[in-house]
Design an enzyme around this catalytic site. Sequence first.
Site, PDB file in Angstrom:
ATOM      1  N   GLU A 198      39.974  -2.697 -58.671  1.00 54.46           N
ATOM      2  CA  GLU A 198      38.731  -3.283 -59.191  1.00 54.46           C
ATOM      3  C   GLU A 198      37.563  -3.145 -58.227  1.00 54.46           C
ATOM      4  OE1 GLU A 198      38.851  -7.173 -61.786  1.00 54.46           O
ATOM      5  OE2 GLU A 198      40.047  -7.443 -59.990  1.00 54.46           O
ATOM      6  N   CYS A 219      26.849 -11.308 -71.198  1.00 54.48           N
ATOM      7  CA  CYS A 219      25.461 -11.766 -71.295  1.00 54.48           C
ATOM      8  C   CYS A 219      25.318 -13.211 -70.801  1.00 54.48           C
ATOM      9  CB  CYS A 219      24.988 -11.694 -72.730  1.00 54.48           C
ATOM     10  SG  CYS A 219      25.198 -10.057 -73.443  1.00 54.48           S
ATOM     11  N   TRP A 224      24.651  -7.448 -71.256  1.00 55.98           N
ATOM     12  CA  TRP A 224      25.715  -6.474 -70.978  1.00 55.98           C
ATOM     13  C   TRP A 224      25.901  -5.714 -72.284  1.00 55.98           C
ATOM     14  CZ3 TRP A 224      30.826  -5.235 -72.383  1.00 55.98           C
ATOM     15  CH2 TRP A 224      31.561  -4.507 -71.432  1.00 55.98           C
ATOM     16  N   HIS A 241      62.896   6.357 -60.865  1.00 57.37           N
ATOM     17  CA  HIS A 241      62.773   6.845 -62.237  1.00 57.37           C
ATOM     18  C   HIS A 241      61.423   7.507 -62.478  1.00 57.37           C
ATOM     19  CE1 HIS A 241      66.530   4.837 -63.052  1.00 57.37           C
ATOM     20  NE2 HIS A 241      66.032   3.774 -62.440  1.00 57.37           N
ATOM     21  N   LYS A 276      32.481 -10.509 -65.495  1.00 57.58           N
ATOM     22  CA  LYS A 276      33.339 -11.644 -65.118  1.00 57.58           C
ATOM     23  C   LYS A 276      34.041 -12.204 -66.350  1.00 57.58           C
ATOM     24  CE  LYS A 276      34.963 -14.924 -62.445  1.00 57.58           C
ATOM     25  NZ  LYS A 276      36.178 -14.530 -61.692  1.00 57.58           N
ATOM     26  N   GLU A 282      49.076  -7.770 -59.262  1.00 59.37           N
ATOM     27  CA  GLU A 282      47.799  -8.393 -58.939  1.00 59.37           C
ATOM     28  C   GLU A 282      47.181  -7.728 -57.702  1.00 59.37           C
ATOM     29  OE1 GLU A 282      45.740 -10.008 -60.406  1.00 59.37           O
ATOM     30  OE2 GLU A 282      44.496 -10.924 -58.877  1.00 59.37           O
ATOM     31  N   ARG A 323      28.329 -12.471 -63.910  1.00 53.17           N
ATOM     32  CA  ARG A 323      29.009 -12.208 -65.176  1.00 53.17           C
ATOM     33  C   ARG A 323      28.951 -10.730 -65.555  1.00 53.17           C
ATOM     34  NH1 ARG A 323      29.014 -17.134 -68.584  1.00 53.17           N
ATOM     35  NH2 ARG A 323      28.956 -15.785 -70.388  1.00 53.17           N
ATOM     36  N   LYS A 353      43.546  -5.902 -57.792  1.00 50.07           N
ATOM     37  CA  LYS A 353      42.447  -6.289 -56.895  1.00 50.07           C
ATOM     38  C   LYS A 353      41.894  -5.058 -56.197  1.00 50.07           C
ATOM     39  CE  LYS A 353      41.441  -9.287 -58.006  1.00 50.07           C
ATOM     40  NZ  LYS A 353      42.071 -10.058 -59.027  1.00 50.07           N
ATOM     41  N   ASN A 376      23.939 -14.612 -77.031  1.00 56.08           N
ATOM     42  CA  ASN A 376      25.226 -14.153 -76.486  1.00 56.08           C
ATOM     43  C   ASN A 376      26.205 -14.126 -77.640  1.00 56.08           C
ATOM     44  OD1 ASN A 376      24.154 -14.267 -73.972  1.00 56.08           O
ATOM     45  ND2 ASN A 376      25.542 -15.831 -73.188  1.00 56.08           N
ATOM     46  N   GLY A 377      27.082 -13.119 -77.653  1.00 59.02           N
ATOM     47  CA  GLY A 377      28.087 -13.050 -78.708  1.00 59.02           C
ATOM     48  C   GLY A 377      27.908 -11.784 -79.525  1.00 59.02           C
TER      49      GLY A 377
HETATM   50  O1  M6R Z   1      38.459 -15.477 -67.682  1.00 61.55           O
HETATM   51  P1  M6R Z   1      39.837 -14.887 -67.844  1.00 61.55           P
HETATM   52  O2  M6R Z   1      40.810 -15.414 -66.852  1.00 61.55           O
HETATM   53  O3  M6R Z   1      40.353 -15.023 -69.247  1.00 61.55           O
HETATM   54  O4  M6R Z   1      39.653 -13.355 -67.558  1.00 61.55           O
HETATM   55  C1  M6R Z   1      40.707 -12.457 -67.727  1.00 61.55           C
HETATM   56  C2  M6R Z   1      40.413 -11.140 -67.065  1.00 61.55           C
HETATM   57  O5  M6R Z   1      39.277 -10.552 -67.617  1.00 61.55           O
HETATM   58  C3  M6R Z   1      40.201 -11.284 -65.557  1.00 61.55           C
HETATM   59  O6  M6R Z   1      41.296 -11.900 -64.945  1.00 61.55           O
HETATM   60  C4  M6R Z   1      39.973  -9.898 -64.920  1.00 61.55           C
HETATM   61  O7  M6R Z   1      41.136  -9.142 -64.947  1.00 61.55           O
HETATM   62  C5  M6R Z   1      39.418 -10.062 -63.507  1.00 61.55           C
HETATM   63  N1  M6R Z   1      38.399  -9.105 -63.283  1.00 61.55           N
HETATM   64  C6  M6R Z   1      40.427  -9.883 -62.451  1.00 61.55           C
HETATM   65  O8  M6R Z   1      39.942  -9.908 -61.166  1.00 61.55           O
END
Ligand code: M6R
Length: 623
Positions: free
Chosen positions: A489, A2, A74, A505, A618, A482, A27, A486, A100-101
């Site tokens: 995602e 949010c 959200w 394995h 985000k 990673e 976000r 990527k 928010n929260g």
């Molecule tokens: O803000 P943060 O680095 O704590 O966020 C952690 C993860 O939510 C963040 O890295 C997420 O995996 C991303 N979408 C990766 O691209």
Amino acid sequence: MCGIVGYIGDREASSICFSGLRRLEYRGYDSAGIAVVTGKGLTTRKVVGNLNNMETSLDEAPLPGPLGIGHTRWATHGKPSIENSHPHLSQNNKIAVVHNGILDNYQELRKSLTAEGYAFRSQTDTEVVAHLVEKYYKGDLRAAVCEAVRQLHGAFAIGCICADSPDEMIAVRRFSPLVVGIGDGENYIASDMGAIRAETDRVYVIDDDEICKITRDGVEITDLDCNPVEREPYVIPWPADAAQKGGYKKFMHKEIHEQPDAMRACMAGRLNSVDDPIHFENIGLTVDEIKGFEKVIFTACGTAMHAGLVGRFLMDKLARIPTEGDLAAELQVRDPVIPKNTLCVVVSQSGETADTLEALRAMKRKGAKVVSVINVVDSSIARESDGVAYIQAGPEISVASTKAYSMQVLTIELLCLYFAEVRGSCPPDEIRKLKAALLKLPKQAEEVLTREPDVIEVAKKYYEKPNALYLARGVNLPSAMEGALKLKEISYIHAEAYSAGEMKHGPIALVEPNMFVTAIACEGPTYDEMVGNIMEIKARSGPVIAVSYDGDEKIPQTGVDPGGDPTDITSQPNDMIWVPRTEELTSPLIIAIPLQLLAYHIADLRGEDIDQPRNLAKTVTVK
Ligand code: M6R
């Protein structure tokens, strides 16, 4: 997740709120709303889905008024709908609240308010706040909000306006970020500095259990007992256009290209030359503490955890401290033994990730020292840590983290080298070699970016494949993880990462022409084993994309059957992604970039919404 924006001044509040919400889109959200107070009362506008719907609605029927609050939601409590979107109104429709929260005790509050005759219109936790403020409002909005938040358990940043108090806006926080922007004859509130950076570069960063009364001409900050709080304004260090796309089609693309400069900023003042010792300010550790650590735990979520896993490898290797790495959500479950002299390194771009924050608190309760590796200055994790190493990446808007990942890895590299120097745990020549490699990195990163057209050619070949495997060993296993994250995602291709040592394995069963394998095969301690793995994949008709150092003559032909059917994959050379040569321990920093570009271009060719991938936010501020 949010987002909140609020405005009081002489301009049209709804359009300022709307522009701020646009900047918070990254976000993640599924509905949005704005409320304004005019001389005639309170008006709200809400939409489900994209902010374009709000834009159309405001174009068709503007929402005039000099005081307003806006929100992107959200969904957590209740589905995305007009009823559940914020701002929420009190029963008498005079008070509007954005939040928010998550409120832990909203069900109890809802029950008792219902018994008192308040009728609820949504399934949200937030609506209780609007009713509570109405209940306590006796002409003083700040006093009413104060009384209301005393009843709340959980996390909140709240903005509140009232039709009967048209000259003020109230904002309060506990555990959720909140800033007040300072203007000239106008002021703002926001959950994120980026939302209002185009309007002002001066903000007050609000602390837990502080409440602000914001008028056109001033901001009064007090605690919940009305004791005044003195706060110096914070000057936002990045320019107003830093959160714009600057000619790039997508924020992700821009942020990938910002990495050489971000590397320079991240190293500035910390690593000046191979002969200077590394400097780290404000990490809250004495030399004796650094010398005395007997255990280190890295913890984080998602991409930040991958950076933490590089850290696990480096801390052990360079500082010679037994090091673990745990996902933040798992660390709380595992409940590890924390001996005296334990350091917990918490990694987070946003500094607000709920699981990471919880893990930090759990580690502190157990007596660990906490240093966090953070991008967003003054975020909750930064504040609760004993010391902070800021990664200096600048604002990262794209949901898929790129430059923040690389700067997390770089900051951790510097931190581990710093520890190695303080502890005398690594031969000076080795340290000099690594420092020299780090100093070369920005130029090498620039070189890698000039090779983007080659990555696009590889992407064109594979973007329609349904599955992908990423393989690596040692310090680059997190690079493979990673790379796979990527890709999944933003392209929604099913992608897995494995230690190449695990291939036989299980995962080798998946190898077939429709699954492409990205193998990180740079000369170094695990090179021969990676060559073996590539041969095994090719022998099973698996297409290979290899990431290797410039000048490697072996990898392009590894596993290729020169006498076979030329149309068969086994007879074709491997697709190559070349990177400049560096040290083994600095290689994750250079390898990350083409893997980010590969994911980006595959998603682009598939026509996906790269900056706002489905279902993702985000900043994940809920557990
Ligand atoms: O803000 P943060 O680095 O704590 O966020 C952690 C993860 O939510 C963040 O890295 C997420 O995996 C991303 N979408 C990766 O691209």
